[in-house]
Design a protein around this motif. Structure first.
Motif, PDB file in Angstrom:
ATOM      1  N   ARG A  74       0.808  -1.229   0.000  1.00 24.20           N
ATOM      2  CA  ARG A  74       0.000   0.000   0.000  1.00 24.20           C
ATOM      3  C   ARG A  74       0.838   1.274   0.000  1.00 24.20           C
ATOM      4  O   ARG A  74       0.385   2.308  -0.491  1.00 24.20           O
ATOM      5  CB  ARG A  74      -0.930   0.019   1.221  1.00 24.20           C
ATOM      6  CG  ARG A  74      -2.056  -0.995   1.175  1.00 24.20           C
ATOM      7  CD  ARG A  74      -2.928  -0.816   2.407  1.00 24.20           C
ATOM      8  NE  ARG A  74      -3.910  -1.862   2.563  1.00 24.20           N
ATOM      9  CZ  ARG A  74      -5.110  -1.861   1.987  1.00 24.20           C
ATOM     10  NH1 ARG A  74      -5.461  -0.886   1.176  1.00 24.20           N
ATOM     11  NH2 ARG A  74      -5.945  -2.851   2.209  1.00 24.20           N
ATOM     12  N   VAL A 125     -11.055   9.562   5.492  1.00 24.81           N
ATOM     13  CA  VAL A 125     -11.713  10.489   4.561  1.00 24.81           C
ATOM     14  C   VAL A 125     -13.235  10.387   4.731  1.00 24.81           C
ATOM     15  O   VAL A 125     -13.805   9.333   4.481  1.00 24.81           O
ATOM     16  CB  VAL A 125     -11.353  10.144   3.092  1.00 24.81           C
ATOM     17  CG1 VAL A 125     -12.017  11.117   2.132  1.00 24.81           C
ATOM     18  CG2 VAL A 125      -9.843  10.120   2.904  1.00 24.81           C
ATOM     19  N   GLU A 171     -17.968   6.451  -2.713  1.00 23.53           N
ATOM     20  CA  GLU A 171     -16.827   5.688  -3.216  1.00 23.53           C
ATOM     21  C   GLU A 171     -17.132   5.310  -4.655  1.00 23.53           C
ATOM     22  O   GLU A 171     -18.293   5.054  -5.008  1.00 23.53           O
ATOM     23  CB  GLU A 171     -16.623   4.419  -2.394  1.00 23.53           C
ATOM     24  CG  GLU A 171     -16.149   4.703  -0.988  1.00 23.53           C
ATOM     25  CD  GLU A 171     -15.712   3.434  -0.268  1.00 23.53           C
ATOM     26  OE1 GLU A 171     -14.595   2.962  -0.527  1.00 23.53           O
ATOM     27  OE2 GLU A 171     -16.496   2.923   0.538  1.00 23.53           O
ATOM     28  N   LYS A 192      -3.421   0.582   8.345  1.00 25.11           N
ATOM     29  CA  LYS A 192      -3.547  -0.594   7.462  1.00 25.11           C
ATOM     30  C   LYS A 192      -2.207  -1.313   7.366  1.00 25.11           C
ATOM     31  O   LYS A 192      -1.152  -0.654   7.372  1.00 25.11           O
ATOM     32  CB  LYS A 192      -3.935  -0.175   6.035  1.00 25.11           C
ATOM     33  CG  LYS A 192      -5.205   0.641   5.928  1.00 25.11           C
ATOM     34  CD  LYS A 192      -5.474   1.024   4.463  1.00 25.11           C
ATOM     35  CE  LYS A 192      -6.781   1.806   4.340  1.00 25.11           C
ATOM     36  NZ  LYS A 192      -7.051   2.211   2.955  1.00 25.11           N
ATOM     37  N   GLN A 246      -6.939  -3.894   8.643  1.00 29.09           N
ATOM     38  CA  GLN A 246      -7.018  -2.455   8.855  1.00 29.09           C
ATOM     39  C   GLN A 246      -7.945  -2.095  10.003  1.00 29.09           C
ATOM     40  O   GLN A 246      -8.827  -2.882  10.376  1.00 29.09           O
ATOM     41  CB  GLN A 246      -7.419  -1.721   7.588  1.00 29.09           C
ATOM     42  CG  GLN A 246      -8.727  -2.106   6.973  1.00 29.09           C
ATOM     43  CD  GLN A 246      -8.983  -1.259   5.737  1.00 29.09           C
ATOM     44  OE1 GLN A 246      -9.565  -0.191   5.843  1.00 29.09           O
ATOM     45  NE2 GLN A 246      -8.523  -1.708   4.586  1.00 29.09           N
ATOM     46  N   PHE A 249     -12.151   7.769  -3.545  1.00 29.49           N
ATOM     47  CA  PHE A 249     -13.134   8.415  -2.672  1.00 29.49           C
ATOM     48  C   PHE A 249     -13.507   9.722  -3.363  1.00 29.49           C
ATOM     49  O   PHE A 249     -12.615  10.447  -3.832  1.00 29.49           O
ATOM     50  CB  PHE A 249     -12.532   8.764  -1.309  1.00 29.49           C
ATOM     51  CG  PHE A 249     -11.999   7.575  -0.545  1.00 29.49           C
ATOM     52  CD1 PHE A 249     -12.770   6.436  -0.360  1.00 29.49           C
ATOM     53  CD2 PHE A 249     -10.719   7.601   0.002  1.00 29.49           C
ATOM     54  CE1 PHE A 249     -12.280   5.350   0.346  1.00 29.49           C
ATOM     55  CE2 PHE A 249     -10.221   6.521   0.706  1.00 29.49           C
ATOM     56  CZ  PHE A 249     -11.010   5.388   0.887  1.00 29.49           C
ATOM     57  N   ASN A 269      -7.644   5.760  -3.756  1.00 30.47           N
ATOM     58  CA  ASN A 269      -7.414   4.909  -2.582  1.00 30.47           C
ATOM     59  C   ASN A 269      -6.454   3.776  -2.923  1.00 30.47           C
ATOM     60  O   ASN A 269      -5.437   3.606  -2.282  1.00 30.47           O
ATOM     61  CB  ASN A 269      -8.748   4.379  -2.054  1.00 30.47           C
ATOM     62  CG  ASN A 269      -8.556   3.400  -0.892  1.00 30.47           C
ATOM     63  OD1 ASN A 269      -7.623   3.544  -0.101  1.00 30.47           O
ATOM     64  ND2 ASN A 269      -9.405   2.393  -0.814  1.00 30.47           N
ATOM     65  N   GLU A 270      -6.793   3.005  -3.953  1.00 31.21           N
ATOM     66  CA  GLU A 270      -5.900   1.894  -4.312  1.00 31.21           C
ATOM     67  C   GLU A 270      -6.192   1.440  -5.735  1.00 31.21           C
ATOM     68  O   GLU A 270      -7.204   1.814  -6.312  1.00 31.21           O
ATOM     69  CB  GLU A 270      -6.056   0.728  -3.348  1.00 31.21           C
ATOM     70  CG  GLU A 270      -7.448   0.131  -3.300  1.00 31.21           C
ATOM     71  CD  GLU A 270      -7.549  -1.046  -2.329  1.00 31.21           C
ATOM     72  OE1 GLU A 270      -6.531  -1.442  -1.738  1.00 31.21           O
ATOM     73  OE2 GLU A 270      -8.660  -1.569  -2.184  1.00 31.21           O
ATOM     74  N   GLU A 277      -3.314   6.384   7.285  1.00 33.84           N
ATOM     75  CA  GLU A 277      -3.941   7.355   6.372  1.00 33.84           C
ATOM     76  C   GLU A 277      -4.945   8.196   7.147  1.00 33.84           C
ATOM     77  O   GLU A 277      -5.546   7.713   8.112  1.00 33.84           O
ATOM     78  CB  GLU A 277      -4.770   6.627   5.293  1.00 33.84           C
ATOM     79  CG  GLU A 277      -3.970   5.761   4.366  1.00 33.84           C
ATOM     80  CD  GLU A 277      -4.898   4.960   3.446  1.00 33.84           C
ATOM     81  OE1 GLU A 277      -4.381   4.036   2.830  1.00 33.84           O
ATOM     82  OE2 GLU A 277      -6.116   5.261   3.363  1.00 33.84           O
ATOM     83  N   ALA A 278      -5.155   9.412   6.683  1.00 36.98           N
ATOM     84  CA  ALA A 278      -6.257  10.208   7.230  1.00 36.98           C
ATOM     85  C   ALA A 278      -7.564   9.494   6.898  1.00 36.98           C
ATOM     86  O   ALA A 278      -7.689   8.909   5.816  1.00 36.98           O
ATOM     87  CB  ALA A 278      -6.255  11.593   6.607  1.00 36.98           C
ATOM     88  N   HIS A 297     -19.872  -0.076   0.357  1.00 36.91           N
ATOM     89  CA  HIS A 297     -19.282  -1.196   1.095  1.00 36.91           C
ATOM     90  C   HIS A 297     -20.025  -1.405   2.404  1.00 36.91           C
ATOM     91  O   HIS A 297     -20.550  -0.466   2.988  1.00 36.91           O
ATOM     92  CB  HIS A 297     -17.807  -0.915   1.411  1.00 36.91           C
ATOM     93  CG  HIS A 297     -16.937  -0.881   0.199  1.00 36.91           C
ATOM     94  ND1 HIS A 297     -16.848   0.225  -0.614  1.00 36.91           N
ATOM     95  CD2 HIS A 297     -16.124  -1.815  -0.341  1.00 36.91           C
ATOM     96  CE1 HIS A 297     -16.014  -0.036  -1.621  1.00 36.91           C
ATOM     97  NE2 HIS A 297     -15.563  -1.265  -1.482  1.00 36.91           N
TER      98      HIS A 297
HETATM   99  P1  AMP Z   1      -9.303  -0.744   1.175  1.00 35.82           P
HETATM  100  O1  AMP Z   1      -8.885  -2.120   1.565  1.00 35.82           O
HETATM  101  O2  AMP Z   1      -8.225   0.278   1.259  1.00 35.82           O
HETATM  102  O3  AMP Z   1     -10.034  -0.707  -0.144  1.00 35.82           O
HETATM  103  O4  AMP Z   1     -10.425  -0.320   2.247  1.00 35.82           O
HETATM  104  C1  AMP Z   1     -11.677  -0.959   2.318  1.00 35.82           C
HETATM  105  C2  AMP Z   1     -12.750   0.069   2.632  1.00 35.82           C
HETATM  106  O5  AMP Z   1     -12.463   0.728   3.882  1.00 35.82           O
HETATM  107  C3  AMP Z   1     -12.818   1.208   1.619  1.00 35.82           C
HETATM  108  O6  AMP Z   1     -13.583   0.833   0.491  1.00 35.82           O
HETATM  109  C4  AMP Z   1     -13.481   2.294   2.459  1.00 35.82           C
HETATM  110  O7  AMP Z   1     -14.869   2.049   2.593  1.00 35.82           O
HETATM  111  C5  AMP Z   1     -12.818   2.113   3.806  1.00 35.82           C
HETATM  112  N1  AMP Z   1     -11.593   2.943   3.884  1.00 35.82           N
HETATM  113  C6  AMP Z   1     -10.330   2.576   3.556  1.00 35.82           C
HETATM  114  N2  AMP Z   1      -9.459   3.603   3.692  1.00 35.82           N
HETATM  115  C7  AMP Z   1     -10.180   4.658   4.131  1.00 35.82           C
HETATM  116  C8  AMP Z   1      -9.856   6.019   4.457  1.00 35.82           C
HETATM  117  N3  AMP Z   1      -8.594   6.497   4.391  1.00 35.82           N
HETATM  118  N4  AMP Z   1     -10.868   6.833   4.865  1.00 35.82           N
HETATM  119  C9  AMP Z   1     -12.149   6.369   4.951  1.00 35.82           C
HETATM  120  N5  AMP Z   1     -12.516   5.089   4.666  1.00 35.82           N
HETATM  121  C10 AMP Z   1     -11.544   4.227   4.252  1.00 35.82           C
END
Ligand code: AMP
Length: 373
Positions: A85, A163, A168, A125, A136, A246, A255-256, A160-161, A203
């Motif tokens: 990440r 958000v 999404e 994370k 996470q 986001f 995000n990724e 990460e902050a 989600h």
């Molecule tokens: P990820 O594995 O990074 O895709 O995270 C899974 C889900 O967690 C995301 O689709 C968001 O709903 C939530 N999430 C992850 N990172 C953040 C963030 N920095 N701020 C707010 N929600 C987050």
């Protein structure tokens, strides 16, 4: 789903999967082996013309073993970049994409420094092996911090902050092998690259529950396309690539990315001119790409942890049922359904019927999706 898309193209697929009951068996022969079994990866590579993957936690070493014997698309470079990440966020920001404030964390002292910088709430994370919300934790206060550090502190981390996003969304693109000739039909075409419409995603506990394509304006679509295009060019990419964003204060924060077909693109099987699965196969085989335009209004429901009644669901107009033949287990995706309709009004009406039938969180999630909150 990739295997099924290969059948009408005249392809024969060979799969590698660690599960004894791999659902790919319905579409071809399966070699049962762990993803880090390089001998098995080599055995597969020796029997095929071209290889790909649909899971980004396949070890980069196995990908390199395959690459030494046969073409692998996308390559191990894209796979490796998506597995960490911190590397991923550095790459996205080096391409000019806006990302949430983030810091690599290798010790407790670094975590405290990072928190000083981004403040509460924040999201901690693991850098590697996270998906579907695994690895996470959201930190809202010191107690959360202690608990998360106990759970995750052994691994390299990223803070990460948090958000407080409006929505999404994800953009899925496909890039052909260089030199592939293009037709021009629907969807957006740029050289050998095409993009499906931005898709809004909801989600539940970190797992994708609903996807609704085609609800964002052209300016956001173009902004997302610019980022995905740059990422594909930088990675010299072939195949389908997804970036998750986001939407915050009217802007996209990346995000990724996933170097593969994506759950938020499952609607393309029933609602787009050419699905992400077919276009991925066309791309890696060096064939012309198909159109990426929406043919109908579509909405995808993910079945997580169990299936609702198939027979009752099929009574809803425009419902397309996809069951994976996987054993039900909490948090596991065992199938999905895509609703398609000729109008937004018809889609909403049928979506409400399906949400009521599926029960659980669906009525509430759908309510927030359709009201745009
Ligand atoms: P990820 O594995 O990074 O895709 O995270 C899974 C889900 O967690 C995301 O689709 C968001 O709903 C939530 N999430 C992850 N990172 C953040 C963030 N920095 N701020 C707010 N929600 C987050």
């Amino acid at each position: 789903m990739l295997g099924l898309a290969g059948v009408p193209l005249g392809f024969r697929c060979l799969f590698l999967d660690p599960a004894a009951d791999a659902c790919a068996a319905a579409a071809g022969e399966v070699l049962q082996a762990a993803f880090d079994d390089e001998a098995a990866a080599l055995a597969l590579a020796r029997r095929v013309d071209v290889a790909t993957f649909d899971f980004e936690n396949v070890p980069e070493s196995s990908a390199r073993a395959v690459e030494a014997v046969c073409p692998l698309y996308p390559g191990s470079k894209a796979l490796g970049a998506s597995q960490d990440r911190l590397v991923e966020k550095d790459l996205l920001s080096s391409l000019g994409a806006a990302v949430p404030p983030y810091h690599g964390v290798a010790s407790r002292a670094e975590l405290l420094d990072a928190l000083d910088s981004v403040g509460y709430p924040a999201v901690l994370k693991t850098r590697r092996f996270g998906y579907d919300g695994k690895g996470q934790a959201v930190l809202r206060d010191g107690e959360d911090l202690e608990r998360a550090w106990q759970q995750l502190g052994d691994s390299p981390l990223i803070l990460e902050a948090f958000v407080p996003f409006q929505a999404e969304c994800s953009l899925i693109g496909v890039r052909g092998r260089q030199g592939t000739t293009q037709g021009t039909t629907q969807g957006t075409t740029r050289g050998t690259t095409r993009f499906w419409p931005l898709t809004r995603n909801v989600h539940a506990r970190g797992i994708l529950a609903l996807s609704l394509p085609g609800v964002f304006d052209d300016a956001l679509q173009r902004e997302a396309e610019r980022i995905v295009q740059r990422l594909m060019d930088r990675l010299e990419y072939t195949g389908v690539l997804t970036v998750e964003f986001f939407l915050h204060q009217g802007r996209l924060l990346a995000n990724e990315f996933a170097p593969r077909v994506h759950n938020s693109g499952h609607w393309t099987i029933d609602g787009a001119e050419c699905s992400q699965f077919e276009n991925h196969l066309r791309a890696i085989a060096g064939l012309p790409l198909g159109g990426t335009g929406m043919t109908r209004h579509s909405l995808m429901f993910n079945w997580i942890g169990g299936l609702p009644s198939r027979d009752a669901a099929l009574a809803i107009d425009g419902l397309h049922w996809h069951e994976y033949g996987k054993q039900a287990r909490p948090g596991r995706k065992v199938g999905h359904a895509t609703l398609t309709a000729p109008s937004d009004a018809a889609l909403r009406e049928n979506a409400e019927r399906l949400a009521a039938l599926a029960g659980g969180q669906f009525p509430e999630l759908l309510g927030s999706l359709l009201s745009g909150t």
